[in-house]
Every structure is written in structure tokens, then in C-alpha cells.
Design a protein around this motif. Structure first.
Motif, PDB file in Angstrom:
ATOM      1  N   THR A 136       0.829  -1.223   0.000  1.00 20.46           N
ATOM      2  CA  THR A 136       0.000   0.000   0.000  1.00 20.46           C
ATOM      3  C   THR A 136       0.864   1.273   0.000  1.00 20.46           C
ATOM      4  OG1 THR A 136      -1.834  -1.168   1.010  1.00 20.46           O
ATOM      5  CG2 THR A 136      -1.869   1.225   1.180  1.00 20.46           C
ATOM      6  N   ALA A 147      -0.696   5.418  12.033  1.00 18.61           N
ATOM      7  CA  ALA A 147       0.647   4.900  12.344  1.00 18.61           C
ATOM      8  C   ALA A 147       0.642   3.382  12.416  1.00 18.61           C
ATOM      9  CB  ALA A 147       1.120   5.506  13.665  1.00 18.61           C
ATOM     10  N   SER A 148      -0.137   2.741  11.535  1.00 16.36           N
ATOM     11  CA  SER A 148      -0.168   1.273  11.577  1.00 16.36           C
ATOM     12  C   SER A 148       1.127   0.724  10.986  1.00 16.36           C
ATOM     13  CB  SER A 148      -1.366   0.738  10.783  1.00 16.36           C
ATOM     14  OG  SER A 148      -1.140   0.897   9.408  1.00 16.36           O
ATOM     15  N   HIS A 197      -1.423  10.086  15.061  1.00 15.37           N
ATOM     16  CA  HIS A 197      -2.228   8.905  15.403  1.00 15.37           C
ATOM     17  C   HIS A 197      -3.343   9.335  16.330  1.00 15.37           C
ATOM     18  CE1 HIS A 197       0.282   9.183  18.924  1.00 15.37           C
ATOM     19  NE2 HIS A 197       1.323   9.226  18.089  1.00 15.37           N
ATOM     20  N   LYS A 198      -4.012   8.345  16.913  1.00 15.01           N
ATOM     21  CA  LYS A 198      -5.199   8.617  17.719  1.00 15.01           C
ATOM     22  C   LYS A 198      -4.907   9.530  18.903  1.00 15.01           C
ATOM     23  CE  LYS A 198      -7.979   4.749  17.437  1.00 15.01           C
ATOM     24  NZ  LYS A 198      -8.201   3.412  17.954  1.00 15.01           N
ATOM     25  N   ALA A 203      -6.256   6.430   8.366  1.00 17.82           N
ATOM     26  CA  ALA A 203      -6.736   6.249   9.738  1.00 17.82           C
ATOM     27  C   ALA A 203      -7.948   5.328   9.810  1.00 17.82           C
ATOM     28  CB  ALA A 203      -7.094   7.607  10.341  1.00 17.82           C
ATOM     29  N   GLY A 204      -8.708   5.239   8.732  1.00 15.31           N
ATOM     30  CA  GLY A 204      -9.933   4.435   8.768  1.00 15.31           C
ATOM     31  C   GLY A 204     -11.069   5.161   9.469  1.00 15.31           C
ATOM     32  N   VAL A 260      -5.817   7.163   1.847  1.00  8.65           N
ATOM     33  CA  VAL A 260      -5.661   5.703   1.808  1.00  8.65           C
ATOM     34  C   VAL A 260      -6.894   5.011   2.405  1.00  8.65           C
ATOM     35  CG1 VAL A 260      -4.156   3.769   2.481  1.00  8.65           C
ATOM     36  CG2 VAL A 260      -3.153   6.007   2.037  1.00  8.65           C
ATOM     37  N   ILE A 280     -10.363   3.413   3.541  1.00  8.96           N
ATOM     38  CA  ILE A 280     -11.501   2.780   2.852  1.00  8.96           C
ATOM     39  C   ILE A 280     -12.547   2.499   3.919  1.00  8.96           C
ATOM     40  CG2 ILE A 280     -12.321   0.831   1.475  1.00  8.96           C
ATOM     41  CD1 ILE A 280      -9.501   0.352   0.504  1.00  8.96           C
ATOM     42  N   THR A 323      -2.626  -0.971  -4.700  1.00 12.26           N
ATOM     43  CA  THR A 323      -2.102  -1.938  -3.734  1.00 12.26           C
ATOM     44  C   THR A 323      -1.873  -3.305  -4.386  1.00 12.26           C
ATOM     45  OG1 THR A 323      -3.095  -0.780  -1.884  1.00 12.26           O
ATOM     46  CG2 THR A 323      -2.590  -3.083  -1.526  1.00 12.26           C
TER      47      THR A 323
HETATM   48  P1  NAP Z   1      -5.306   0.526  11.463  1.00 11.91           P
HETATM   49  O1  NAP Z   1      -4.371  -0.590  11.688  1.00 11.91           O
HETATM   50  O2  NAP Z   1      -6.643   0.551  12.138  1.00 11.91           O
HETATM   51  O3  NAP Z   1      -4.536   1.874  11.843  1.00 11.91           O
HETATM   52  C1  NAP Z   1      -5.180   3.123  11.849  1.00 11.91           C
HETATM   53  C2  NAP Z   1      -4.212   4.178  12.331  1.00 11.91           C
HETATM   54  O4  NAP Z   1      -4.903   5.419  12.328  1.00 11.91           O
HETATM   55  C3  NAP Z   1      -3.710   3.941  13.753  1.00 11.91           C
HETATM   56  O5  NAP Z   1      -2.364   4.334  13.833  1.00 11.91           O
HETATM   57  C4  NAP Z   1      -4.595   4.884  14.583  1.00 11.91           C
HETATM   58  O6  NAP Z   1      -3.946   5.438  15.738  1.00 11.91           O
HETATM   59  C5  NAP Z   1      -4.827   6.022  13.604  1.00 11.91           C
HETATM   60  N1  NAP Z   1      -6.068   6.713  13.896  1.00 11.91           N
HETATM   61  C6  NAP Z   1      -7.298   6.187  14.125  1.00 11.91           C
HETATM   62  N2  NAP Z   1      -8.182   7.163  14.386  1.00 11.91           N
HETATM   63  C7  NAP Z   1      -7.507   8.326  14.336  1.00 11.91           C
HETATM   64  C8  NAP Z   1      -7.870   9.667  14.536  1.00 11.91           C
HETATM   65  N3  NAP Z   1      -9.112  10.019  14.852  1.00 11.91           N
HETATM   66  N4  NAP Z   1      -6.915  10.612  14.406  1.00 11.91           N
HETATM   67  C9  NAP Z   1      -5.655  10.280  14.093  1.00 11.91           C
HETATM   68  N5  NAP Z   1      -5.244   9.012  13.886  1.00 11.91           N
HETATM   69  C10 NAP Z   1      -6.169   8.057  14.018  1.00 11.91           C
HETATM   70  O7  NAP Z   1      -5.633   0.714   9.922  1.00 11.91           O
HETATM   71  P2  NAP Z   1      -4.726   0.459   8.607  1.00 11.91           P
HETATM   72  O8  NAP Z   1      -4.664  -0.983   8.313  1.00 11.91           O
HETATM   73  O9  NAP Z   1      -3.476   1.260   8.671  1.00 11.91           O
HETATM   74  O10 NAP Z   1      -5.687   1.114   7.519  1.00 11.91           O
HETATM   75  C11 NAP Z   1      -6.046   2.481   7.578  1.00 11.91           C
HETATM   76  C12 NAP Z   1      -7.110   2.761   6.540  1.00 11.91           C
HETATM   77  O11 NAP Z   1      -6.574   2.483   5.269  1.00 11.91           O
HETATM   78  C13 NAP Z   1      -8.353   1.867   6.660  1.00 11.91           C
HETATM   79  O12 NAP Z   1      -9.469   2.610   6.247  1.00 11.91           O
HETATM   80  C14 NAP Z   1      -8.092   0.743   5.685  1.00 11.91           C
HETATM   81  O13 NAP Z   1      -9.273   0.177   5.183  1.00 11.91           O
HETATM   82  C15 NAP Z   1      -7.358   1.504   4.608  1.00 11.91           C
HETATM   83  N6  NAP Z   1      -6.449   0.656   3.818  1.00 11.91           N
HETATM   84  C16 NAP Z   1      -6.514   0.824   2.483  1.00 11.91           C
HETATM   85  C17 NAP Z   1      -5.683   0.100   1.681  1.00 11.91           C
HETATM   86  C18 NAP Z   1      -5.748   0.312   0.211  1.00 11.91           C
HETATM   87  O14 NAP Z   1      -5.353  -0.547  -0.548  1.00 11.91           O
HETATM   88  N7  NAP Z   1      -6.216   1.472  -0.245  1.00 11.91           N
HETATM   89  C19 NAP Z   1      -4.796  -0.833   2.221  1.00 11.91           C
HETATM   90  C20 NAP Z   1      -4.720  -0.943   3.603  1.00 11.91           C
HETATM   91  C21 NAP Z   1      -5.559  -0.182   4.400  1.00 11.91           C
HETATM   92  P3  NAP Z   1      -3.376   4.539  16.948  1.00 11.91           P
HETATM   93  O15 NAP Z   1      -2.078   3.962  16.410  1.00 11.91           O
HETATM   94  O16 NAP Z   1      -3.161   5.495  18.032  1.00 11.91           O
HETATM   95  O17 NAP Z   1      -4.438   3.506  17.180  1.00 11.91           O
END
Ligand code: NAP
Length: 288
Positions: free
Chosen positions: A142, A167-168, A190-191, A210-211, A230, A232, A267
Motif C-alpha cells: 500500500t 501509524a499502523s 495517530h489517535k 486512519a480508517g 488511503v 476505505i 495496492t
Molecule cells: P489501522 O491498523 O486501524 O490503523 C489506523 C491508524 O490510524 C492507527 O495508527 C490509529 O492510531 C490512527 N487513527 C485512528 N483514528 C484516528 C484519529 N481520529 N486521528 C488520528 N489518527 C487516528 O488501519 P490500517 O490498516 O493502517 O488502515 C487504515 C485505513 O486504510 C483503513 O481505512 C483501511 O481500510 C485503509 N487501507 C486501504 C488500503 C488500500 O489498498 N487502499 C490498504 C490498507 C488499508 P493509533 O495507532 O493510536 O491507534
């Protein structure tokens, strides 16, 4: 200002055409038939869709794919034995274990069992660590897709202020490291970040993963910024949206990626890329 919209589908299509032609060269001139093994454990509905899409994309590009669908109660030892066999199989150039895995399986044990030179998802600890020094064998798909989109759009990275929201381990952190490697000044939020907007407003390039639908609104974006979404998210009414208020932010940004049709198609394209590169390395071809 109204932003230009990045057509991720078109960029992905163009790259896939190029990869398909390189696959033919490998087959015709080097006798190498690039192949990926996909392991799916259990019956998670979303995982089944993702795996199906990956296999279809491989077929369209001429990459051979083999699916190993194992029952949800597969013992970890059996999964590791399967990976060992695929590691040893010279016809397999890439191994992908679809996540998430059932709870009784230790994900890190599994990811670290995959041979580094077949780790086309880029999740092995060696590849993760390699992001720090810029020496990954395969970058994770990604963030690599985002990097390719920025490259395609001729976005200057060096010296730019980049803010990554999220920050995943699979998106935010590797994204930040990859952009830092290209001499951007990078901030990760991040959160727990207090006053997110104070940081996002500094971004020449804002990458949001962030999702959280609607997390980024126009007041949080610098005029003329490049915004990559990014996220979804499926809304209760069935619509698919990113993390950015697209209609609002596009009036302020210079370049913006939509959801769907932005990062998403890139991706899987990068998975094809990594598998192809793995096979090209066997042929002694050092590609991009
Ligand atoms: P994840 O593991 O849930 O990580 C989300 C990150 O965002 C965490 O670091 C979290 O902080 C942070 N976050 C959540 N709420 C927040 C807020 N209100 N303010 C600031 N930061 C916040 O998700 P992921 O796997 O990285 O995926 C993120 C998004 O991208 C999702 O919507 C997923 O569906 C999408 N995605 C898309 C693709 C693509 O191919 N386009 C691929 C992968 C993922 P903490 O670390 O503090 O919890």
C-alpha cells in the motif's frame, strides 16, 4: 483552487500492462513462469474477496497463482510446514499469507517464516527493518502504491513537509519511513495526537490512513497541498468513502486521490510488481 484528481485506476492499468509485457519476456526469453502462492486460513468473507481479487489480477497479468485454502482450525505447525514447502519450491516467486489469521495462530511467527526473498507483501521483520535504511527486499504494497502514484504525478518529495495520519505497521509507519528516505520532513499522527489539524495544516503532502470517514476537513488542509487518501470506509448507506472530506478538500488542495479509484487499485498492482521483480531477480534482471 480546485484540485486535479489522481486517476489511480488509470495509473494501475498502465503499470499492469507494462508488467504483463515483462511477464511475457520472462516466459519467452528466460523460461521463467512467475508464480505466487496465496495462503488463506479460514473463511473470513472479506479475506475471500481480497484473495479472489488478487488472484484475478495475477491471471490478467499472466502471473501464475496457486491458492492454498486451509481450514480455520489448521494448527500453526501445519501452516508453517506449508510455508517451508513453498519457500523451498523454485517455481514459487512470491508467498502471501492473507491476514487476519485465526486467533490461535501467532501472526509474527508466520510472517517471519516466509523467505525474505519471497515476501512480496513486505511484512517480514527484515523487510520492515529495511525501511529504516532503505534496503527492503520488497516494500509493503500500500505505501509503495502511494509512492508510485506520487512519482507518476511528478510530486516533488525532497524537502517537502509530509504529514502521515495513521501509524499502523502496514500503512502509516512504512509510508512515513519511505518518504523520509526520499528526504521529506515527516510527521506521523495517530489517535493520541492532540489537535490533529495543527499538524495537517503544515503538510505540503498529506497522506491519510486512519480508517475514519470525514476525519480530514478543509480547515485542516493547507491551500495547494497534495492529499492522498488511503482510507476505505463503508458507510451505513453502503457508500465507500475515504478518510478525507473529498468534496470540501478538493477545493483547497492542488492534487487529491479519490476513494474509490485512488490508492486502492495500486495496492494489488504493487503485489504484482513485487512478484514480477522476484522472478526477474532469478533471471538476473535488476528491475525498478
Ligand atoms: P489501522 O491498523 O486501524 O490503523 C489506523 C491508524 O490510524 C492507527 O495508527 C490509529 O492510531 C490512527 N487513527 C485512528 N483514528 C484516528 C484519529 N481520529 N486521528 C488520528 N489518527 C487516528 O488501519 P490500517 O490498516 O493502517 O488502515 C487504515 C485505513 O486504510 C483503513 O481505512 C483501511 O481500510 C485503509 N487501507 C486501504 C488500503 C488500500 O489498498 N487502499 C490498504 C490498507 C488499508 P493509533 O495507532 O493510536 O491507534
Amino acid at each position: 483552487m480546485t484540485a486535479r484528481i489522481i486517476d489511480g485506476k488509470a495509473v494501475a492499468r498502465k503499470l499492469r500492462e507494462e508488467y504483463a509485457s515483462r511477464v511475457q519476456t520472462l516466459k519467452g526469453e528466460h523460461g521463467i513462469d512467475p508464480g505466487i502462492a496465496v495462503i488463506l486460513v479460514g473463511d473470513n468473507a472479506a479475506s475471500q474477496v481480497y484473495v479472489r481479487n488478487k488472484i484475478r489480477a495475477c491471471q490478467e497479468t499472466g502471473i501464475r497463482s496457486e491458492l492454498f485454502h486451509m481450514p480455520a482450525d489448521t494448527p500453526e505447525s501445519q501452516l508453517l510446514a506449508r510455508i517451508d514447502a513453498l519457500n523451498a519450491d523454485p517455481h514459487v516467486h512470491g508467498i502471501l499469507v492473507q491476514l487476519p489469521l485465526p486467533q490461535h495462530i501467532d501472526v509474527s511467527q508466520v510472517l517471519e517464516r516466509i523467505a525474505v526473498d519471497k515476501d512480496v507483501d513486505g511484512f517480514h521483520l527484515y523487510n520492515v527493518g529495511g525501511l529504516v535504511t532503505g534496503n527492503t527486499v520488497f516494500p509493503p504494497c500500500t505505501p509503495y502504491g502511494v509512492q508510485k502514484l506520487l512519482e507518476h504525478e511528478n510530486v516533488k518529495i525532497e524537502g517537502q513537509n509530509v504529514v502521515v495520519v495513521g501509524a499502523s505497521n502496514i500503512v502509516g509507519k512504512p509510508m512515513a519511513l519511505m518518504l523520509m528516505q526520499q528526504d521529506a520532513t515527516v510527521c506521523i499522527c495517530h489517535k493520541k495526537t492532540r489537535d490533529l489539524g495543527q499538524f495537517t495544516l503544515l503538510a505540503d503532502i498529506l497522506v491519510v490512513a486512519a480508517g475514519v470517514p470525514g476525519l480530514i476537513v478543509p480547515q485542516m488542509v493547507k491551500t495547494g497541498a497534495v492529499v492522498i487518501d488511503v482510507g476505505i470506509n463503508r458507510l451505513p448507506d453502503g457508500r465507500l468513502v475515504g478518510d478525507v472530506d473529498f468534496e470540501g478538500v478538493r477545493k483547497k488542495a492542488s492534487l487529491i486521490s479519490p476513494v474509490p479509484g485512488g490508492v486502492g487499485p495500486m495496492t494489488i498492482t504493487m503485489l504484482l510488481h513485487n512478484t514480477l521483480i522476484s522472478a526477474e531477480r532469478i533471471a538476473g534482471i535488476i528491475g525498478d
